[in-house]
Design a protein around this motif. Sequence first.
Motif, PDB file in Angstrom:
ATOM      1  N   ARG A  28    -120.178  46.971  36.784  1.00 56.19           N
ATOM      2  CA  ARG A  28    -120.715  45.825  36.047  1.00 56.19           C
ATOM      3  C   ARG A  28    -120.659  44.548  36.878  1.00 56.19           C
ATOM      4  O   ARG A  28    -121.566  43.725  36.829  1.00 56.19           O
TER       5      ARG A  28
ATOM      6  N   THR B  86    -115.800  40.335  33.918  1.00 58.33           N
ATOM      7  CA  THR B  86    -117.265  40.351  33.944  1.00 58.33           C
ATOM      8  C   THR B  86    -117.835  39.066  33.379  1.00 58.33           C
ATOM      9  O   THR B  86    -118.751  38.465  33.955  1.00 58.33           O
TER      10      THR B  86
ATOM     11  N   GLU C 125    -123.447  44.643  39.498  1.00 62.04           N
ATOM     12  CA  GLU C 125    -124.742  44.217  38.961  1.00 62.04           C
ATOM     13  C   GLU C 125    -124.883  42.695  38.998  1.00 62.04           C
ATOM     14  O   GLU C 125    -125.939  42.160  39.338  1.00 62.04           O
TER      15      GLU C 125
ATOM     16  N   GLN D   3    -120.267  40.202  27.960  1.00 63.80           N
ATOM     17  CA  GLN D   3    -119.729  41.430  27.373  1.00 63.80           C
ATOM     18  C   GLN D   3    -118.756  41.173  26.228  1.00 63.80           C
ATOM     19  O   GLN D   3    -118.583  42.020  25.359  1.00 63.80           O
TER      20      GLN D   3
END
Length: 234
Positions: free
Chosen positions: A160, A80, A163, A20
């Motif tokens: 996120r 993330t 996932e 990200q």
Amino acid sequence: MPHPGAAGIASAVAESVQYQGRKTVRHGSEQRRQQILDAAMRIVVRDGVRGVRHRAVAAEAQVPLSATTYYFKDIEDLLTDTFAQYVARSADYMATRWASTEILLREMIARGDGGAAARAQLADEVARMAVDYVMRQLQGRRDYLVAEQAFRQEALLCPRLAELVRAHEQILLHGARQLLQVIGSPQPEQDALMLTAIIEQMEYRGLLERTDTQSEAQMLAILSRFLHLVLAAG
């Protein structure tokens, strides 16, 4: 030759991981970004996910505060990408382990005659291999397991991260399913779900408690029982 499924799936997951933060094009920039991610991971292991703050990560990485905010606009991006890196590295590590494990399993199977006694012996040998794996995780990769647990907890609040947790679980599930297929499980999908749940619980208990000979023997008894039931149905 071993079937490439398990290792192939792990490699595919590693390649599919999306980062990200700000992308880098120069070697020096990527090196600094890597410093920041590695520092964030050390903080997660030491202080938990909530200890990850721009100022704390900058100090840990020994970089200017402006560097962390340049590559990661907020803490969620930083967390993330830190876990994304863990998932990618875990996939590479597991792909290597599965490739060598599958070779050993096929050699074991080739030595047997497929009868009940041979399947029982195979169950015992595979159980021992699984316990050895858990012990290596607890003794040699403890920090990674601690970080994994921290990220799993945070994933309950962060979609996120959730996932990425699912991607990591798929690595383990697909690998377990492939290896259970190799040894003759009649229901490899369901058996893989149970096997990974057993191993993950053993890892969690091993983090909470001091793992000794007695607990290792208990792990072996549990895994042996499970694998005897699996192969008896084959």
